[in-house]
Design an enzyme around this catalytic site. Sequence first.
Site, PDB file in Angstrom:
ATOM      1  N   HIS A 119       0.827  -1.204   0.000  1.00  0.00           N
ATOM      2  CA  HIS A 119       0.000   0.000   0.000  1.00  0.00           C
ATOM      3  C   HIS A 119       0.868   1.264   0.000  1.00  0.00           C
ATOM      4  CE1 HIS A 119      -3.644   2.273   0.315  1.00  0.00           C
ATOM      5  NE2 HIS A 119      -3.129   2.959   1.310  1.00  0.00           N
ATOM      6  N   LYS A 120       1.886   1.248   0.824  1.00  0.00           N
ATOM      7  CA  LYS A 120       2.833   2.363   0.917  1.00  0.00           C
ATOM      8  C   LYS A 120       4.188   1.801   1.331  1.00  0.00           C
ATOM      9  CE  LYS A 120      -0.542   5.675   2.695  1.00  0.00           C
ATOM     10  NZ  LYS A 120      -0.866   6.625   3.774  1.00  0.00           N
ATOM     11  N   ASP A 130      -8.257  -0.529   0.451  1.00  0.00           N
ATOM     12  CA  ASP A 130      -8.431   0.707  -0.311  1.00  0.00           C
ATOM     13  C   ASP A 130      -7.333   0.889  -1.351  1.00  0.00           C
ATOM     14  OD1 ASP A 130      -6.354   1.656   1.394  1.00  0.00           O
ATOM     15  OD2 ASP A 130      -7.232   3.648   1.476  1.00  0.00           O
TER      16      ASP A 130
END
Length: 169
Positions: A119-120, A130
């Site tokens: 995600h990051k 998400d």
Amino acid sequence: MAESEMVRNPSIWMVDFVIEKKWNYTQGLMGLAFMRLNEVTGDERYYNYAKGYADSLVDEFGNIYNYKKDNYNLDQINPGKMFFPLYDRTKDPRYEKVIQTLKEQLDSQPRITEGGFWHKKIYPDQMWLDGLYMGAPFYAEYAARYNRPEDFQDVVNQFLIVARHTYDP
């Protein structure tokens, strides 16, 4: 609702109580929504509102204000979705550069061993639900527009990996 947002926030970068201009997923969501609203209503104010956000964050060379590819943050991909219709309408090469910049991020985005995007960078080996929303629609749109059918399997794989690890029968 759109009218209220435009009154409350003279520029999309101000949405969600932001006090300093930034490239952000919420603003990207709003920008794309206003562009779609323009398509449905024909009201150019909505298009201009969205385009104003894009133009306030993209310089004359197509560089994105405060964007850092090396953060490898999927949230930074979401605003890119609005650049496809912007480019379609204007053929502005700055918008094309934004699209290519974000695709370059995806090309080198760190992945878990199964192939899913982190995600990051600050969350090693983590896929977030998400993240599917942030990255996959942009990735699929890119694949369709730039004739990269091989990328569709990677897009689908992102969902399959998350499903394997989050679905409880």
